[in-house]
Scaffold this motif. Sequence first.
Motif, short mmCIF file in Angstrom:
data_model
loop_
_atom_site.label_atom_id
_atom_site.label_comp_id
_atom_site.label_asym_id
_atom_site.label_seq_id
_atom_site.Cartn_x
_atom_site.Cartn_y
_atom_site.Cartn_z
N VAL A 95 0.86 -1.18 0.00
CA VAL A 95 0.00 0.00 0.00
C VAL A 95 0.90 1.23 0.00
CG1 VAL A 95 -1.82 1.25 1.19
CG2 VAL A 95 -1.79 -1.25 1.27
N THR A 96 0.67 2.14 -0.97
CA THR A 96 1.54 3.31 -1.12
C THR A 96 0.71 4.58 -1.29
OG1 THR A 96 3.20 1.93 -2.24
CG2 THR A 96 3.43 4.32 -2.45
N PRO A 97 0.51 5.37 -0.23
CA PRO A 97 -0.03 6.72 -0.41
C PRO A 97 1.09 7.65 -0.90
CG PRO A 97 0.30 6.25 1.92
CD PRO A 97 0.66 5.00 1.17
N GLN A 98 0.73 8.58 -1.77
CA GLN A 98 1.75 9.41 -2.42
C GLN A 98 1.22 10.81 -2.69
OE1 GLN A 98 4.40 7.83 -5.70
NE2 GLN A 98 3.06 9.10 -6.95
N ILE A 99 2.14 11.76 -2.66
CA ILE A 99 1.84 13.12 -3.10
C ILE A 99 2.92 13.53 -4.11
CG2 ILE A 99 0.64 13.80 -0.99
CD1 ILE A 99 3.20 15.28 -0.15
N GLU A 100 2.53 14.35 -5.08
CA GLU A 100 3.49 14.83 -6.06
C GLU A 100 3.03 16.18 -6.61
OE1 GLU A 100 3.70 12.28 -9.51
OE2 GLU A 100 1.63 11.64 -9.26
N PHE A 101 3.99 16.86 -7.26
CA PHE A 101 3.74 18.18 -7.84
C PHE A 101 4.31 18.18 -9.26
CE2 PHE A 101 4.13 18.49 -3.28
CZ PHE A 101 3.06 19.30 -2.91
N PRO A 102 3.57 17.63 -10.24
CA PRO A 102 4.10 17.49 -11.60
C PRO A 102 4.03 18.79 -12.39
CG PRO A 102 1.91 16.53 -11.45
CD PRO A 102 2.27 16.97 -10.07
N ARG A 103 5.02 18.99 -13.25
CA ARG A 103 5.06 20.19 -14.08
C ARG A 103 3.90 20.23 -15.06
NH1 ARG A 103 7.46 21.45 -19.05
NH2 ARG A 103 8.26 19.33 -19.19
N GLU A 104 3.45 19.03 -15.53
CA GLU A 104 2.36 18.97 -16.49
C GLU A 104 1.04 19.48 -15.90
OE1 GLU A 104 1.27 14.25 -15.73
OE2 GLU A 104 2.58 14.84 -17.39
N ARG A 105 0.94 19.58 -14.56
CA ARG A 105 -0.24 20.14 -13.91
C ARG A 105 0.08 21.46 -13.22
NH1 ARG A 105 -3.65 16.88 -10.10
NH2 ARG A 105 -5.27 18.26 -10.96
N ASP A 106 1.12 22.14 -13.74
CA ASP A 106 1.56 23.43 -13.17
C ASP A 106 1.92 23.29 -11.70
OD1 ASP A 106 1.19 24.75 -15.60
OD2 ASP A 106 -0.93 25.09 -15.17
N TYR A 107 2.53 22.15 -11.36
CA TYR A 107 3.01 21.87 -10.00
C TYR A 107 1.89 21.90 -8.96
CZ TYR A 107 7.41 22.77 -12.39
OH TYR A 107 8.46 22.75 -13.28
N GLN A 108 0.69 21.53 -9.36
CA GLN A 108 -0.41 21.44 -8.40
C GLN A 108 -0.26 20.19 -7.54
OE1 GLN A 108 -4.28 21.68 -10.20
NE2 GLN A 108 -3.76 23.44 -11.48
N PHE A 109 -0.73 20.30 -6.32
CA PHE A 109 -0.74 19.18 -5.39
C PHE A 109 -1.58 18.04 -5.96
CE2 PHE A 109 -3.01 17.04 -1.88
CZ PHE A 109 -1.93 16.46 -1.22
N THR A 110 -0.96 16.84 -6.12
CA THR A 110 -1.64 15.70 -6.75
C THR A 110 -1.45 14.46 -5.86
OG1 THR A 110 -1.14 16.59 -8.95
CG2 THR A 110 -1.84 14.30 -8.83
N PRO A 111 -2.49 14.08 -5.11
CA PRO A 111 -2.38 12.87 -4.28
C PRO A 111 -2.76 11.62 -5.07
CG PRO A 111 -4.44 13.99 -3.81
CD PRO A 111 -3.73 14.83 -4.86
N SER A 112 -2.29 10.49 -4.61
CA SER A 112 -2.66 9.21 -5.23
C SER A 112 -2.48 8.11 -4.19
CB SER A 112 -1.81 8.92 -6.47
OG SER A 112 -0.45 8.78 -6.13
N LEU A 113 -3.09 6.98 -4.48
CA LEU A 113 -3.00 5.80 -3.61
C LEU A 113 -2.87 4.57 -4.51
CD1 LEU A 113 -3.20 4.45 -0.79
CD2 LEU A 113 -5.67 4.29 -1.18
N ARG A 114 -1.85 3.75 -4.23
CA ARG A 114 -1.63 2.53 -5.00
C ARG A 114 -1.69 1.33 -4.06
NH1 ARG A 114 2.89 3.67 -6.99
NH2 ARG A 114 4.27 2.41 -5.72
N VAL A 115 -2.47 0.33 -4.44
CA VAL A 115 -2.57 -0.93 -3.70
C VAL A 115 -2.18 -2.05 -4.64
CG1 VAL A 115 -4.09 -2.48 -2.43
CG2 VAL A 115 -4.42 -0.01 -2.25
N GLY A 116 -1.27 -2.91 -4.20
CA GLY A 116 -0.79 -3.96 -5.08
C GLY A 116 -0.49 -5.25 -4.35
N PHE A 117 -0.34 -6.31 -5.14
CA PHE A 117 0.03 -7.63 -4.63
C PHE A 117 1.21 -8.14 -5.44
CE2 PHE A 117 -4.47 -7.06 -3.82
CZ PHE A 117 -4.60 -7.46 -2.50
N GLU A 118 2.10 -8.84 -4.76
CA GLU A 118 3.28 -9.39 -5.43
C GLU A 118 3.50 -10.81 -4.95
OE1 GLU A 118 7.93 -8.70 -4.76
OE2 GLU A 118 6.95 -6.99 -5.72
N THR A 119 3.85 -11.70 -5.87
CA THR A 119 4.18 -13.07 -5.50
C THR A 119 5.31 -13.57 -6.37
OG1 THR A 119 3.28 -15.30 -5.16
CG2 THR A 119 2.50 -14.10 -7.08
#
Length: 320
Positions: free
Chosen positions: A288-312
């Motif tokens: 489980v990975t909560p994340q925040i980023e500020f990408p140039r393609e969105r004029d450095y706007q605050f962009t949150p995201s959440l990734r949930v994954g499984f690995e085997t």
Amino acid sequence: MTTRLLMRRSLVWALTALAGHVAQADLILEMPPYSFSEKTAATMDAARQGLTTGYHGVARYLDSFFKREDAPPDIPKSTARVRLSLRLKDADGLSPSAAFYAKLALPHAEERLNLFVDNLKRGTLPGDEDPTLESQFNAGVRVWLWRQLRTYINLESGVRLHGIPDPFAQLEYQHQQPWAGWVGRFTQQGFWYALEGVGELTQIDIEHTFRGHKLFRMTTAAQWTEETSGMEFEQTFLYDWPLPGAHQRLIPSVSFFAHKNGPFLMDNYRANVTWRRGLYRPWLILEVTPQIEFPRERDYQFTPSLRVGFETWFGSLPED
């Protein structure tokens, strides 16, 4: 007398039946409780072991064509990894992804060959969030040209399969150097795709392991291809912190991305924390990975995201 005899016999039968029920109840109480989780775990382990045995069997069969009569037995370190993830991002909505990697090791081949099938991109920065190919996969062979204690050179050659076949080749050099409790690792890749042209990736990792198997890693990378916008850069700081119990880890990281094509421009600022835990079995991992980023393609706007994954993993343990 007959009535009394019948009453006595009825009483004896009643006491005998009651004693039998009590004994049966005691037997039930003394029996170990039925464990559904243990049976499920045994079934999962048996299924995984069956796949692993078949996987190694294929590797041994292919390797037998290269084995000399006087060669000692060698266990092929074949691996297969499957990752499934779902990411919810403020800018893009919900997006699923699936990554797979399979390697068949042929230790008796003349050049120590590995056959591989995967859907991973070649020639991407190590911090690429989605290093997978959509509806495409790669198949090829890896040849170890030179291997010593801390240095190796390998050559990958294969084809990307989707529509028009796209042949590719990648040459990788890596050297690892310990120094005063730290470890430095230098990696240089050069790659070529028939449809996309050539490119190169330079990467430097510096690591230090603290008490309790805590790991700090600093990654600096630069990449150029004929399709990128000049030279791309990445700087990442990561701390791997094992937690007590259930194979848990907490991995916070901070990354900076930029490119230079004329002016030097920052492309993204990113921070996240990954929680990894063995899910029910040690070889099945929840991430489980909560994340925040500020990408140039969105004029450095605050962009949150959440990734949930499984690995085997199947086969041998992962090499990295």
